[in-house]
Design a protein around this motif. Structure first.
Motif, PDB file in Angstrom:
ATOM      1  N   GLN A  10       9.485  -0.341  -6.746  1.00 20.53           N
ATOM      2  CA  GLN A  10       9.005   0.309  -7.962  1.00 20.53           C
ATOM      3  C   GLN A  10       7.873   1.271  -7.614  1.00 20.53           C
ATOM      4  N   ASP A  11       7.829   2.407  -8.296  1.00 25.11           N
ATOM      5  CA  ASP A  11       6.697   3.313  -8.135  1.00 25.11           C
ATOM      6  C   ASP A  11       5.433   2.609  -8.616  1.00 25.11           C
ATOM      7  N   ASP A  12       4.348   2.774  -7.881  1.00 27.93           N
ATOM      8  CA  ASP A  12       3.074   2.147  -8.242  1.00 27.93           C
ATOM      9  C   ASP A  12       1.948   3.130  -7.939  1.00 27.93           C
ATOM     10  N   ALA A  13       1.315   3.637  -8.994  1.00 29.42           N
ATOM     11  CA  ALA A  13       0.275   4.661  -8.842  1.00 29.42           C
ATOM     12  C   ALA A  13      -0.908   4.161  -8.016  1.00 29.42           C
ATOM     13  N   ARG A  14      -1.107   2.848  -7.957  1.00 30.18           N
ATOM     14  CA  ARG A  14      -2.226   2.314  -7.172  1.00 30.18           C
ATOM     15  C   ARG A  14      -2.108   2.642  -5.696  1.00 30.18           C
ATOM     16  N   ASN A  15      -0.895   2.913  -5.235  1.00 27.01           N
ATOM     17  CA  ASN A  15      -0.706   3.194  -3.816  1.00 27.01           C
ATOM     18  C   ASN A  15      -1.301   4.528  -3.376  1.00 27.01           C
ATOM     19  N   GLU A  16      -1.641   5.371  -4.338  1.00 22.54           N
ATOM     20  CA  GLU A  16      -2.317   6.625  -3.978  1.00 22.54           C
ATOM     21  C   GLU A  16      -3.781   6.388  -3.634  1.00 22.54           C
ATOM     22  N   GLU A  17      -4.311   5.228  -3.997  1.00 31.21           N
ATOM     23  CA  GLU A  17      -5.732   4.936  -3.795  1.00 31.21           C
ATOM     24  C   GLU A  17      -5.967   3.873  -2.727  1.00 31.21           C
ATOM     25  N   ILE A  18      -4.945   3.527  -1.962  1.00 28.41           N
ATOM     26  CA  ILE A  18      -5.101   2.456  -0.984  1.00 28.41           C
ATOM     27  C   ILE A  18      -6.042   2.860   0.150  1.00 28.41           C
ATOM     28  N   LEU A  19      -6.635   1.830   0.752  1.00 29.81           N
ATOM     29  CA  LEU A  19      -7.435   2.000   1.962  1.00 29.81           C
ATOM     30  C   LEU A  19      -6.628   1.467   3.138  1.00 29.81           C
ATOM     31  N   ILE A  20      -6.606   2.220   4.223  1.00 28.96           N
ATOM     32  CA  ILE A  20      -5.795   1.898   5.398  1.00 28.96           C
ATOM     33  C   ILE A  20      -6.720   1.646   6.581  1.00 28.96           C
ATOM     34  N   TRP A  21      -6.473   0.539   7.266  1.00 28.49           N
ATOM     35  CA  TRP A  21      -7.297   0.144   8.420  1.00 28.49           C
ATOM     36  C   TRP A  21      -6.802   0.874   9.655  1.00 28.49           C
ATOM     37  N   VAL A  22      -7.669   1.726  10.229  1.00 29.12           N
ATOM     38  CA  VAL A  22      -7.313   2.481  11.438  1.00 29.12           C
ATOM     39  C   VAL A  22      -8.386   2.221  12.486  1.00 29.12           C
ATOM     40  N   ASN A  23      -8.042   1.456  13.493  1.00 26.86           N
ATOM     41  CA  ASN A  23      -8.962   1.148  14.596  1.00 26.86           C
ATOM     42  C   ASN A  23     -10.330   0.683  14.109  1.00 26.86           C
ATOM     43  N   GLY A  24     -10.310  -0.226  13.143  1.00 27.03           N
ATOM     44  CA  GLY A  24     -11.553  -0.849  12.714  1.00 27.03           C
ATOM     45  C   GLY A  24     -12.242  -0.212  11.534  1.00 27.03           C
ATOM     46  N   THR A  25     -11.711   0.895  11.022  1.00 22.97           N
ATOM     47  CA  THR A  25     -12.316   1.585   9.894  1.00 22.97           C
ATOM     48  C   THR A  25     -11.319   1.697   8.746  1.00 22.97           C
ATOM     49  N   LEU A  26     -11.777   1.367   7.541  1.00 22.64           N
ATOM     50  CA  LEU A  26     -10.934   1.517   6.352  1.00 22.64           C
ATOM     51  C   LEU A  26     -11.053   2.948   5.845  1.00 22.64           C
ATOM     52  N   LYS A  27      -9.912   3.606   5.721  1.00 25.32           N
ATOM     53  CA  LYS A  27      -9.913   5.018   5.349  1.00 25.32           C
ATOM     54  C   LYS A  27      -9.012   5.262   4.149  1.00 25.32           C
ATOM     55  N   PRO A  28      -9.398   6.179   3.257  1.00 21.86           N
ATOM     56  CA  PRO A  28      -8.497   6.564   2.163  1.00 21.86           C
ATOM     57  C   PRO A  28      -7.207   7.145   2.722  1.00 21.86           C
ATOM     58  N   LYS A  29      -6.160   7.039   1.946  1.00 19.30           N
ATOM     59  CA  LYS A  29      -4.827   7.464   2.398  1.00 19.30           C
ATOM     60  C   LYS A  29      -4.815   8.863   3.025  1.00 19.30           C
ATOM     61  N   PRO A  30      -5.438   9.889   2.403  1.00 19.07           N
ATOM     62  CA  PRO A  30      -5.368  11.232   3.002  1.00 19.07           C
ATOM     63  C   PRO A  30      -6.099  11.350   4.334  1.00 19.07           C
ATOM     64  N   GLU A  31      -6.999  10.413   4.622  1.00 17.46           N
ATOM     65  CA  GLU A  31      -7.795  10.484   5.838  1.00 17.46           C
ATOM     66  C   GLU A  31      -7.318   9.533   6.930  1.00 17.46           C
ATOM     67  N   ALA A  32      -6.286   8.763   6.639  1.00 18.53           N
ATOM     68  CA  ALA A  32      -5.766   7.786   7.613  1.00 18.53           C
ATOM     69  C   ALA A  32      -4.794   8.494   8.545  1.00 18.53           C
TER      70      ALA A  32
END
Length: 298
Positions: A10-32
């Motif tokens: 299902q489409d879920d608008a919350r997924n546009e605001e997720i934080l992604i863990w990249v090598n120890g740092t949580l980053k917003p989706k556009p910055e991951a």
């Protein structure tokens, strides 16, 4: 024909605001982001696991991490984190995103950034890249899956071992493309002897006269959900066989279904233009779905 995939959600608008863990740092989706020199991007040199969150718990996470660390050992990749540290990073990412249930995690580890754009693993000297990507994810598959048999096979252990959950998935992608060109949703892949094996994305089962059949397991991913279904059958007096069987056996099946971390048990309604059973989810598949749901929520 309306397109359906085994990982349709299902489409879920919350997924546009997720934080992604990249090598120890949580980053917003556009910055991951990862480097274009990353081994995973450049060569598919990496491993991954898919995890499913039910009611605050990651289902069968010990088995998933066992498989991840075994794959890392096999490809001589130092993850750079202990098992405990990796679990802590997964929990940090879950908490940061406020996820409680119906979430999917893609845990990815590559050999890291290369010094030059060539194959040799010795050029990856900066340490691994570890990414933990979680999405709110509620499966939404509107009808049983349609499969088409394709000429592509899962690799032999001496080519690309199908037991490795690697980033190198091009053979499965090509199989999926071939199936779509044939008018199906996804691909049914045979083993090197011509027996029914797996699909491009999931493990495959049929039901004949109340008995559940799946491949020997020699040429397919050692699926965790696959193994749980086999164990559920044995614990609940459902005959189950890991055996060689052909397309003739498959076309004549009463039911067919797929297993995977995302969709659990997904019914198959058609294979190579032939309706399987009634074309809808059958009673054995329904029973196994209920047993599996009880297992993951107990």
């Amino acid at each position: 024909m309306n397109k359906v995939t085994t990982h349709q959600a299902q489409d879920d608008a919350r997924n546009e605001e997720i934080l992604i863990w990249v090598n120890g740092t949580l980053k917003p989706k556009p910055e991951a982001l990862v480097s274009v020199y990353d081994s995973g991007f450049m060569l598919g040199d990496g491993i991954w696991e898919g995890l499913r969150l039910y009611d605050g718990r990651w289902s069968f996470i010990d088995e998933h991490l066992d498989r991840l660390f075994e794959a890392a050992l096999a490809i001589d990749l130092d993850i750079g984190l202990t098992r405990v540290e990796l679990l802590e990073a997964i929990e940090e990412t879950r908490a940061a995103n406020g996820m409680v249930t119906d979430a999917h995690c893609r845990l990815m580890v590559t050999r890291g950034i290369k010094t030059r754009p060539f194959q040799h693993p010795g050029l990856s000297v900066q340490g691994p890249t570890v990414v933990i990507l979680m999405e709110h994810s509620q499966p939404s598959i509107p009808r049983p899956i349609r499969l088409a048999t394709v000429p592509h096979q899962r690799g032999l252990p001496m080519t690309q071992d199908p037991k490795l959950n690697s980033h190198s998935k091009l053979n499965c992608i090509l199989a999926c493309i071939a199936a779509e060109k044939a008018g199906a949703d996804e691909a049914l892949m045979l083993d090197v002897h011509g027996f029914v094996n797996t699909t491009n994305a999931c493990n495959f089962f049929i039901v004949r006269k109340g008995a559940v059949w799946t491949s020997t397991g020699d040429y397919c991913m050692n699926g965790i959900t696959r193994q749980k279904v086999i164990e559920l059958c044995r614990a609940n007096d459902i005959p189950v066989y890991e055996r060689n069987y052909s397309l003739v056996d498959t076309y004549g099946a009463d039911e067919a279904f797929l297993t995977g971390t995302f969709g659990a048990q997904t019914p198959v309604g058609e294979i190579d233009g032939r309706r399987i059973g009634t074309g809808e989810m059958g009673p054995v598949t329904k029973r196994l779905r209920a047993l599996y749901k009880d297992l993951v929520t107990s």
